[in-house]
Design an enzyme around this catalytic site. Structure first.
Site, short mmCIF file in Angstrom:
data_model
loop_
_atom_site.label_atom_id
_atom_site.label_comp_id
_atom_site.label_asym_id
_atom_site.label_seq_id
_atom_site.Cartn_x
_atom_site.Cartn_y
_atom_site.Cartn_z
N GLU A 276 0.84 -1.20 0.00
CA GLU A 276 0.00 0.00 0.00
C GLU A 276 0.87 1.25 0.00
OE1 GLU A 276 -3.36 2.10 2.91
OE2 GLU A 276 -2.03 0.54 3.68
N LYS A 335 -9.34 2.96 -3.08
CA LYS A 335 -9.86 2.41 -1.83
C LYS A 335 -11.19 3.05 -1.46
CE LYS A 335 -8.41 1.52 2.95
NZ LYS A 335 -7.36 1.74 3.96
N CYS A 387 -5.37 -2.42 2.75
CA CYS A 387 -5.26 -2.34 4.20
C CYS A 387 -6.51 -2.85 4.91
CB CYS A 387 -4.93 -0.90 4.60
SG CYS A 387 -4.51 -0.70 6.36
#
Length: 519
Positions: A276, A335, A387
């Site tokens: 990430e 995301k 994540c």
């Protein structure tokens, strides 16, 4: 330890060697041992039995207090690492960071306080209704609510601690909350097997408990999905960039060179995954100098690269936490489920000047659109999560059945050398098992891993190590029952158990309410 916990359940409540409140607190703390890195999965069952023992003969008010203490023990020992991100990397004063972490733990523990209150408030007897009906129903239903309410905090759901145990065999059918339900039911059965005076009841409880665990072991041998094409050679990179310098502009060149060097050393792989926000610069800033040349090299070598970096919309000025696929073709995912107070600041207008306490770099990301979490990587469609997103099972299964495998990228450096990285890896393993898909997990400082479709670790790279882990993964097709039906097969029964166990109390309450209205 296990023997001592069982012994606490045997004597009458009045003769317990420790007070019931301390028993509840200790049971919550010991539950942490069922999760990674300890992975002592039977401890969760013993802890649930001890929790119910602490609730027996308590009033609803006292049961709330004891349930809350169980939650304090669980979260106090299990997620106190939150203060690391606030203090050491969020530049928050240590006293304030500890205070806010303690406040968060106290609030999360309220879910278990509500569990204790419901069990004692709705329990009409007989003695088996509380441990076998009300406790599983209320605890798991509130565990599910905890994962959704106010953006959700699904960490330390009891089912995660069973990833290495027999009950994990139920995960492809029922999901993590279904496994939690079976953990709590197992704890209730254990309590009945020890505490019930009738020999027939005790024997029956042992038989059902054994059948439950043997059944899970049998289900573990089933493949719910099937291979789809030839295996892929995959490499997951871990550059081990210290969080303290990750967002330092002077370190950006060194960071890029580190990842490029690791990539060039593994161009014999079919797929290479970076963590990430591996690159701290925006995509548009480094496209010409780094991304396009790297994509050309990948195409020449027949390799696909998936990397994390921030992406800015130049028209609106908003920026996103992105995952970019380059090689034979390019695709981008932004995301969707952001971390509160880490990637965005909720309730800004309410917090006022308190917002200034959170000096976290890049803490104003915008959520991505509502597209499904799929990324085109070479010839395959891949289910992706960034994540914290992998902690939300319903978001992951949105990529199925199209996804041939899963990718999760993360930066667990925020939590240092704590319980957080192994706990997060355990969550990723559960997603692989639930979906019947291999999962590639790339993290900045560890623990990076390659996981097969049964949730087993094929290869790992320890924390704070620079390097790569390479292994073959098998793309798969098909769908597990959980990927088709989601949480319904677990949450539905949990709600049904709660309503069934409390039906008399609920009926009385409704009758009383209707009588008042009639007057």
């Amino acid at each position: 330890m296990a023997i001592s916990m069982v012994s606490l359940l045997k004597p009458d409540l009045a003769r317990l060697p420790i007070p019931p409140a301390l028993l509840a607190l200790g049971a919550g703390a010991l539950t942490v041992l069922s999760f990674a890195p300890f992975s002592l999965f039977p401890v969760a069952v013993l802890a649930v039995a001890a929790l119910y023992q602490s609730l027996t003969e308590a009033s609803p008010r006292v049961a709330f207090q004891r349930g809350w203490l169980f939650g304090v023990g669980l979260f106090g020992f299990g997620v106190f690492w939150i203060r690391i991100s606030l203090n050491e990397f969020g530049n928050m004063d240590a006293r304030i960071a500890h205070l806010l972490t303690a406040l968060f733990i106290a609030v999360m523990a309220l879910y278990y306080g509500a569990t204790g209150w419901l069990v004692r408030r709705l329990d009409p007897g007989p003695a088996w209704v509380g441990p076998l009906i009300l406790l599983p129903g209320s605890l798991v239903l509130l565990e599910w609510v905890r994962g959704r309410l106010f953006t959700g905090f699904p960490w330390l759901s009891l089912g995660y601690g069973q990833i290495a145990g027999p009950l994990a065999g139920y995960a492809p059918i029922l999901g993590v909350h279904g496994v939690s339900l079976l953990v709590v039911l197992s704890g209730g059965l254990l309590w009945c097997a020890i505490r019930r005076h009738a020999q027939r009841a005790r024997i029956g409880a042992w038989i059902v408990l054994a059948a439950l665990w043997i059944g899970g072991a049998g289900l573990s041998a089933i493949d719910w999905t099937r291979p789809d094409g030839p295996p892929l050679r995959a490499s997951v990179l871990q550059a081990n960039i210290p969080q303290a310098i990750k967002w330092d502009p002077e370190a950006s060149l060194m960071i890029a060179e580190t990842y490029v060097d690791l990539t060039l050393a593994h161009l014999d792989s079919d797929l290479i995954v970076w963590p990430e926000t591996a690159l701290p610069d925006f995509l548009h800033q480094i496209r010409a100098s780094l991304i396009d040349p790297l994509a050309d090299r990948a195409r020449t070598e027949g390799t696909e690269i998936v990397l994390g970096l921030p992406v800015m919309d130049l028209e609106s000025g908003r920026y996103f936490n992105g995952l970019l696929a380059i090689g034979s073709r390019e695709d981008l995912y932004a995301k969707r489920h952001l971390v509160p107070f880490g990637e965005f600041l909720p309730f800004k207008s309410w917090l006022g000047p308190l917002v200034n306490l959170f000096e976290v770099p890049m803490s104003d990301f915008s959520p991505g659109d509502d597209r499904r979490p799929l990324l085109n990587v070479g010839a395959h469609r891949v289910g992706v999560s960034i994540c914290y997103e992998d902690a939300f099972p319903t978001g992951v299964i949105e990529a199925l059945p199209e996804a041939a495998y899963l990718i999760n990228v993360s930066n667990d450096a925020w939590f240092g050398d704590s319980l957080a990285p192994p706990q997060h890896l355990e969550i990723a393993r559960m997603r692989a098992l639930e979906t019947g898909r291999a999962l590639l997990r790339a993290t900045n400082t560890g623990i990076s891993a390659i996981i097969d479709h049964r949730g087993r670790l094929i290869g790992t790279l320890p924390s704070f190590t620079r390097g790569a882990v390479t292994a073959e993964i098998q793309p798969r097709q098909g769908a597990t029952p959980f990927s088709r039906f989601g949480h319904a097969p677990a949450v539905g029964p949990a709600l049904a158990l709660l309503l069934l166990g409390g039906r008399r109390q609920i009926q009385r309450r409704l009758q009383s309410t209707f009588s008042k209205w009639a007057r």
